[in-house]
Scaffold this active site. Structure first.
Site, PDB file in Angstrom:
ATOM      1  N   GLN A 171       2.170  -3.711  -0.934  1.00  0.00           N
ATOM      2  CA  GLN A 171       1.437  -2.941   0.077  1.00  0.00           C
ATOM      3  C   GLN A 171       1.843  -1.462   0.016  1.00  0.00           C
ATOM      4  O   GLN A 171       3.023  -1.131   0.001  1.00  0.00           O
ATOM      5  CB  GLN A 171       1.717  -3.520   1.478  1.00  0.00           C
ATOM      6  CG  GLN A 171       0.907  -2.897   2.595  1.00  0.00           C
ATOM      7  CD  GLN A 171      -0.594  -3.172   2.481  1.00  0.00           C
ATOM      8  OE1 GLN A 171      -1.027  -4.160   1.913  1.00  0.00           O
ATOM      9  NE2 GLN A 171      -1.401  -2.276   3.021  1.00  0.00           N
ATOM     10  N   LYS A 227      -3.732 -10.259   5.587  1.00  0.00           N
ATOM     11  CA  LYS A 227      -3.933 -10.762   4.215  1.00  0.00           C
ATOM     12  C   LYS A 227      -3.321 -12.154   4.081  1.00  0.00           C
ATOM     13  O   LYS A 227      -3.914 -13.057   3.483  1.00  0.00           O
ATOM     14  CB  LYS A 227      -3.303  -9.796   3.199  1.00  0.00           C
ATOM     15  CG  LYS A 227      -4.102  -8.505   3.031  1.00  0.00           C
ATOM     16  CD  LYS A 227      -3.369  -7.429   2.228  1.00  0.00           C
ATOM     17  CE  LYS A 227      -4.205  -6.150   2.190  1.00  0.00           C
ATOM     18  NZ  LYS A 227      -3.540  -5.017   1.520  1.00  0.00           N
ATOM     19  N   ASP A 267      -4.862  -6.153  -6.887  1.00  0.00           N
ATOM     20  CA  ASP A 267      -5.304  -4.899  -6.272  1.00  0.00           C
ATOM     21  C   ASP A 267      -6.166  -4.080  -7.244  1.00  0.00           C
ATOM     22  O   ASP A 267      -6.862  -3.156  -6.821  1.00  0.00           O
ATOM     23  CB  ASP A 267      -4.089  -4.034  -5.896  1.00  0.00           C
ATOM     24  CG  ASP A 267      -3.747  -4.097  -4.415  1.00  0.00           C
ATOM     25  OD1 ASP A 267      -4.684  -4.220  -3.599  1.00  0.00           O
ATOM     26  OD2 ASP A 267      -2.554  -3.996  -4.081  1.00  0.00           O
TER      27      ASP A 267
HETATM   28  N1  GUN Z   1      -2.786   0.230   1.442  1.00  0.00           N
HETATM   29  C1  GUN Z   1      -4.012   0.530   1.930  1.00  0.00           C
HETATM   30  N2  GUN Z   1      -4.966  -0.169   1.283  1.00  0.00           N
HETATM   31  C2  GUN Z   1      -4.329  -0.923   0.363  1.00  0.00           C
HETATM   32  C3  GUN Z   1      -4.788  -1.864  -0.603  1.00  0.00           C
HETATM   33  O1  GUN Z   1      -5.982  -2.138  -0.778  1.00  0.00           O
HETATM   34  N3  GUN Z   1      -3.814  -2.444  -1.352  1.00  0.00           N
HETATM   35  C4  GUN Z   1      -2.491  -2.140  -1.202  1.00  0.00           C
HETATM   36  N4  GUN Z   1      -1.619  -2.756  -2.003  1.00  0.00           N
HETATM   37  N5  GUN Z   1      -2.052  -1.275  -0.328  1.00  0.00           N
HETATM   38  C5  GUN Z   1      -2.969  -0.672   0.453  1.00  0.00           C
END
Ligand code: GUN
Length: 287
Positions: free
Chosen positions: A99, A55, A122
């Site tokens: 995350q 990311k 998100d």
């Molecule tokens: N863990 C797995 N997928 C995601 C996501 O799309 N966003 C976040 N913040 N954590 C995750």
């Protein structure tokens, strides 16, 4: 035997990323704005480390202001909330992502809901989930948004289709159901308490698997010509990355199928970038 069309998320994501990079450059040039994304990672989960690195790399490649906050596994709830409070008030930050999953002692719900809805890239805040449920514009969860973008790209018109989603998580299954409902599909969401999973899969025109475990769906159940989107990302003991569905056997039955890796994953990251730009524009009164 016929082989399915491979849904190439990697290629589509690269194409969209170029557009986002160009838009970011134009925002800087014409308005002096630089989208800012803060990623918070807690603990040492190896998969989360990889996702966060990806990311961050993409954010930098798009020209964003990108910051990472790595907190120790035993960080207190108060310290996490204090950091989010700081980021909520930081004018250089337009998107905040914590995350998941979090270490067990932390209250995931409270942390997710402490992010300002305007910076919730998100799309996990109740405000934004509510917006999606009410068919109003807002920040939408990245993985379902990425799946919708892929369907659109491949000219797959999901209206009136029977879509079967496997998995009812807050991150994928539930918002996926809302996106598909919004665009006119008839939606079935199956989950751990569902009886007769096989019957549901056999009735799918569009099958979206978000279980996070390989081997639950027998490729023989997949209707011929169905659209199969595999959201699962699973690391096998031998180090290989696979989806929930066995690609080779499913591709002999499906009409379209997304691979792992190279399917939905790159699109999730791309939608995070799109949401961050959307948020930055909103803050600047440009959206
Ligand atoms: N863990 C797995 N997928 C995601 C996501 O799309 N966003 C976040 N913040 N954590 C995750």
């Amino acid at each position: 035997m016929a082989t399915a069309i491979r849904i190439d998320g990697k290629a589509k994501a690269a194409e969209l990323s170029e557009k986002i990079t160009a838009e970011t450059a134009a925002l800087a040039r014409d308005h002096g704005i630089k989208p800012g994304l803060a990623v918070v990672i807690i603990g040492e989960d190896p998969a989360s480390q990889v996702y966060v690195r990806n990311k961050q790399r993409r954010a930098a490649a798009c020209g964003f202001h990108s910051v990472k906050h790595a907190l120790p596994e035993d960080v207190s709830q108060e310290d996490v909330l204090a950091l989010i409070d700081d980021l909520n008030g930081d004018d250089a930050i337009h998107g905040i992502l914590v995350q998941l999953p979090l270490p067990g002692h932390l209250d995931e719900g409270a942390i997710t809901q402490s992010i300002s809805p305007a910076k919730d890239v998100d799309g996990f805040h109740a405000f934004n989930v509510g917006k999606l449920a009410l068919r109003q514009p807002g920040l939408r969860p990245c993985t379902p948004r990425g799946v919708m973008s892929l369907l659109h790209y491949y000219g797959i018109a999901n209206r009136s289709m029977h879509a079967v989603i496997i998995g009812a998580s807050n991150i994928v299954g539930r918002p996926m159901a809302l996106e598909l409902l919004l665009t006119g599909s008839t939606v079935t969401v199956s989950h751990r308490f569902t009886r007769n999973l096989e019957d549901h899969v056999r009735s799918a025109e569009l099958l979206i698997s978000a279980i996070g475990k390989p081997g639950i769906i027998d490729s023989e159940w997949i209707p011929r010509g169905a659209i199969v989107v595999d959201v699962g990302i699973n690391r096998l003991p031998d180090g290989r990355l696979v989806g929930d569905i066995d690609f080779a056997s499913a591709a002999q039955r499906a009409g379209w199928i997304s691979p792992v890796p190279g399917g939905v994953g790159p699109m999730t990251i791309t939608m995070l970038m799109k949401n961050t730009v959307q948020s930055a524009k909103q803050f600047a009164g440009l959206a």
